[in-house]
Design a protein around this motif. Sequence first.
Motif, PDB file in Angstrom:
ATOM      1  N   MET A 175      58.333  40.955  53.553  1.00 42.38           N
ATOM      2  CA  MET A 175      57.520  40.023  52.756  1.00 42.38           C
ATOM      3  C   MET A 175      56.028  40.220  53.021  1.00 42.38           C
ATOM      4  O   MET A 175      55.212  40.152  52.109  1.00 42.38           O
ATOM      5  CB  MET A 175      57.916  38.575  53.050  1.00 42.38           C
ATOM      6  N   GLU A 176      55.679  40.471  54.268  1.00 44.01           N
ATOM      7  CA  GLU A 176      54.272  40.697  54.623  1.00 44.01           C
ATOM      8  C   GLU A 176      53.728  41.937  53.910  1.00 44.01           C
ATOM      9  O   GLU A 176      52.616  41.923  53.374  1.00 44.01           O
ATOM     10  CB  GLU A 176      54.104  40.813  56.135  1.00 44.01           C
ATOM     11  N   SER A 177      54.502  43.008  53.893  1.00 42.34           N
ATOM     12  CA  SER A 177      54.084  44.230  53.197  1.00 42.34           C
ATOM     13  C   SER A 177      53.959  43.987  51.697  1.00 42.34           C
ATOM     14  O   SER A 177      53.026  44.468  51.057  1.00 42.34           O
ATOM     15  CB  SER A 177      55.075  45.364  53.460  1.00 42.34           C
ATOM     16  N   GLN A 178      54.895  43.225  51.153  1.00 39.68           N
ATOM     17  CA  GLN A 178      54.837  42.911  49.728  1.00 39.68           C
ATOM     18  C   GLN A 178      53.556  42.135  49.399  1.00 39.68           C
ATOM     19  O   GLN A 178      52.862  42.469  48.435  1.00 39.68           O
ATOM     20  CB  GLN A 178      56.060  42.090  49.309  1.00 39.68           C
ATOM     21  N   ARG A 179      53.256  41.117  50.191  1.00 37.56           N
ATOM     22  CA  ARG A 179      52.035  40.329  49.963  1.00 37.56           C
ATOM     23  C   ARG A 179      50.790  41.202  50.037  1.00 37.56           C
ATOM     24  O   ARG A 179      49.895  41.106  49.200  1.00 37.56           O
ATOM     25  CB  ARG A 179      51.931  39.210  50.998  1.00 37.56           C
ATOM     26  N   LEU A 180      50.747  42.033  51.054  1.00 33.64           N
ATOM     27  CA  LEU A 180      49.587  42.900  51.244  1.00 33.64           C
ATOM     28  C   LEU A 180      49.414  43.862  50.072  1.00 33.64           C
ATOM     29  O   LEU A 180      48.299  44.064  49.585  1.00 33.64           O
ATOM     30  CB  LEU A 180      49.719  43.682  52.552  1.00 33.64           C
ATOM     31  N   MET A 181      50.519  44.429  49.598  1.00 30.01           N
ATOM     32  CA  MET A 181      50.434  45.375  48.476  1.00 30.01           C
ATOM     33  C   MET A 181      49.961  44.681  47.199  1.00 30.01           C
ATOM     34  O   MET A 181      49.158  45.230  46.453  1.00 30.01           O
ATOM     35  CB  MET A 181      51.783  46.066  48.277  1.00 30.01           C
ATOM     36  N   ILE A 182      50.450  43.481  46.966  1.00 28.37           N
ATOM     37  CA  ILE A 182      50.026  42.748  45.765  1.00 28.37           C
ATOM     38  C   ILE A 182      48.553  42.381  45.860  1.00 28.37           C
ATOM     39  O   ILE A 182      47.791  42.593  44.917  1.00 28.37           O
ATOM     40  CB  ILE A 182      50.923  41.509  45.540  1.00 28.37           C
ATOM     41  N   LYS A 183      48.133  41.852  46.999  1.00 26.95           N
ATOM     42  CA  LYS A 183      46.721  41.496  47.182  1.00 26.95           C
ATOM     43  C   LYS A 183      45.808  42.712  47.037  1.00 26.95           C
ATOM     44  O   LYS A 183      44.724  42.618  46.471  1.00 26.95           O
ATOM     45  CB  LYS A 183      46.504  40.879  48.563  1.00 26.95           C
ATOM     46  N   SER A 184      46.257  43.844  47.549  1.00 28.72           N
ATOM     47  CA  SER A 184      45.421  45.041  47.565  1.00 28.72           C
ATOM     48  C   SER A 184      45.275  45.696  46.198  1.00 28.72           C
ATOM     49  O   SER A 184      44.356  46.488  45.989  1.00 28.72           O
ATOM     50  CB  SER A 184      45.993  46.066  48.547  1.00 28.72           C
ATOM     51  N   SER A 185      46.174  45.386  45.285  1.00 26.68           N
ATOM     52  CA  SER A 185      46.139  46.100  44.002  1.00 26.68           C
ATOM     53  C   SER A 185      45.839  45.205  42.807  1.00 26.68           C
ATOM     54  O   SER A 185      45.879  45.671  41.670  1.00 26.68           O
ATOM     55  CB  SER A 185      47.476  46.819  43.779  1.00 26.68           C
ATOM     56  N   ILE A 186      45.494  43.965  43.045  1.00 24.63           N
ATOM     57  CA  ILE A 186      45.362  43.020  41.933  1.00 24.63           C
ATOM     58  C   ILE A 186      44.252  43.379  40.945  1.00 24.63           C
ATOM     59  O   ILE A 186      44.450  43.328  39.741  1.00 24.63           O
ATOM     60  CB  ILE A 186      45.217  41.570  42.444  1.00 24.63           C
ATOM     61  N   LEU A 187      43.098  43.742  41.425  1.00 24.39           N
ATOM     62  CA  LEU A 187      41.984  44.021  40.514  1.00 24.39           C
ATOM     63  C   LEU A 187      42.251  45.268  39.670  1.00 24.39           C
ATOM     64  O   LEU A 187      42.073  45.254  38.447  1.00 24.39           O
ATOM     65  CB  LEU A 187      40.677  44.183  41.289  1.00 24.39           C
ATOM     66  N   GLU A 188      42.716  46.328  40.315  1.00 23.09           N
ATOM     67  CA  GLU A 188      42.996  47.568  39.584  1.00 23.09           C
ATOM     68  C   GLU A 188      44.126  47.380  38.579  1.00 23.09           C
ATOM     69  O   GLU A 188      44.068  47.875  37.455  1.00 23.09           O
ATOM     70  CB  GLU A 188      43.348  48.697  40.555  1.00 23.09           C
ATOM     71  N   THR A 189      45.152  46.624  38.978  1.00 28.53           N
ATOM     72  CA  THR A 189      46.268  46.372  38.065  1.00 28.53           C
ATOM     73  C   THR A 189      45.819  45.491  36.909  1.00 28.53           C
ATOM     74  O   THR A 189      46.279  45.662  35.776  1.00 28.53           O
ATOM     75  CB  THR A 189      47.448  45.733  38.821  1.00 28.53           C
ATOM     76  N   ALA A 190      44.908  44.563  37.166  1.00 27.34           N
ATOM     77  CA  ALA A 190      44.369  43.725  36.087  1.00 27.34           C
ATOM     78  C   ALA A 190      43.682  44.586  35.033  1.00 27.34           C
ATOM     79  O   ALA A 190      43.790  44.318  33.836  1.00 27.34           O
ATOM     80  CB  ALA A 190      43.394  42.696  36.664  1.00 27.34           C
ATOM     81  N   ILE A 191      43.009  45.607  35.474  1.00 29.56           N
ATOM     82  CA  ILE A 191      42.335  46.510  34.537  1.00 29.56           C
ATOM     83  C   ILE A 191      43.363  47.236  33.667  1.00 29.56           C
ATOM     84  O   ILE A 191      43.236  47.261  32.440  1.00 29.56           O
ATOM     85  CB  ILE A 191      41.429  47.503  35.292  1.00 29.56           C
ATOM     86  N   ILE A 192      44.391  47.794  34.297  1.00 28.95           N
ATOM     87  CA  ILE A 192      45.426  48.501  33.532  1.00 28.95           C
ATOM     88  C   ILE A 192      46.129  47.537  32.580  1.00 28.95           C
ATOM     89  O   ILE A 192      46.357  47.850  31.412  1.00 28.95           O
ATOM     90  CB  ILE A 192      46.455  49.170  34.485  1.00 28.95           C
ATOM     91  N   HIS A 193      46.457  46.364  33.074  1.00 33.16           N
ATOM     92  CA  HIS A 193      47.152  45.375  32.255  1.00 33.16           C
ATOM     93  C   HIS A 193      46.316  44.940  31.054  1.00 33.16           C
ATOM     94  O   HIS A 193      46.835  44.753  29.957  1.00 33.16           O
ATOM     95  CB  HIS A 193      47.502  44.163  33.119  1.00 33.16           C
ATOM     96  N   SER A 194      45.017  44.799  31.237  1.00 29.88           N
ATOM     97  CA  SER A 194      44.142  44.287  30.186  1.00 29.88           C
ATOM     98  C   SER A 194      43.903  45.273  29.053  1.00 29.88           C
ATOM     99  O   SER A 194      43.413  44.883  27.993  1.00 29.88           O
ATOM    100  CB  SER A 194      42.799  43.863  30.793  1.00 29.88           C
ATOM    101  N   ILE A 195      44.263  46.516  29.249  1.00 28.98           N
ATOM    102  CA  ILE A 195      44.050  47.527  28.209  1.00 28.98           C
ATOM    103  C   ILE A 195      44.737  47.137  26.907  1.00 28.98           C
ATOM    104  O   ILE A 195      44.190  47.331  25.826  1.00 28.98           O
ATOM    105  CB  ILE A 195      44.528  48.915  28.704  1.00 28.98           C
ATOM    106  N   ALA A 196      45.911  46.542  27.004  1.00 26.70           N
ATOM    107  CA  ALA A 196      46.687  46.236  25.805  1.00 26.70           C
ATOM    108  C   ALA A 196      46.182  45.027  25.021  1.00 26.70           C
ATOM    109  O   ALA A 196      46.486  44.895  23.845  1.00 26.70           O
ATOM    110  CB  ALA A 196      48.153  46.008  26.195  1.00 26.70           C
ATOM    111  N   HIS A 197      45.416  44.146  25.652  1.00 26.12           N
ATOM    112  CA  HIS A 197      45.046  42.923  24.941  1.00 26.12           C
ATOM    113  C   HIS A 197      43.551  42.597  24.985  1.00 26.12           C
ATOM    114  O   HIS A 197      43.160  41.438  24.849  1.00 26.12           O
ATOM    115  CB  HIS A 197      45.868  41.733  25.454  1.00 26.12           C
ATOM    116  N   THR A 198      42.734  43.615  25.172  1.00 26.91           N
ATOM    117  CA  THR A 198      41.289  43.400  25.082  1.00 26.91           C
ATOM    118  C   THR A 198      40.701  44.390  24.086  1.00 26.91           C
ATOM    119  O   THR A 198      41.234  45.472  23.887  1.00 26.91           O
ATOM    120  CB  THR A 198      40.596  43.574  26.448  1.00 26.91           C
TER     121      THR A 198
END
Length: 155
Positions: free
Chosen positions: A67-90
């Motif tokens: 769970m600790e590794s999962q939390r860390l991975m999500i926290k570490s990639s949120i901004l970059e993933t937001a950019i990829i995710h936003s491509i479809a709806h911006t």
Amino acid sequence: MVLTIHDAFRAARKDFDIFSHQFAHEKPCSLHSEEDAKRVHSRYLHGMVRYLTVFAREIPQFTQLSMESQRLMIKSSILETAIIHSIAHTEKQNGEWIDTKMKFIMDLEETDTNKASGALGKVFNEMQSVISKIKSLNLTEVELSIISAMLLFCP
């Protein structure tokens, strides 16, 4: 593995569609002040954490981590993933950045209104710049899903 990642990507986008429908304004709001940017950011951040969590949990290799590794991975990639995710709806139109899911509009020109949105407005503005560059690559949904997985597993 590619199909699993793509299915996870699609499940997360579907969940985000439901989330954005529930929490976005009916009409797009404009970011004219730092308070506007904070209001949009609080919805956007919550939605992105939810999106990334749904995406990650659909990938079996991710759920095998602590769970600790999962939390860390999500926290570490949120901004970059937001950019990829936003491509479809911006989209960019007439000097404005329009987010069709979270329903906000931001002026892209260097104006007093743009400056008034503060640090968060600057983050959105920088994100839009990167999104535009990635959009120009015309990547497929499968390619975007693989990039998202790479960002998650290799922050």
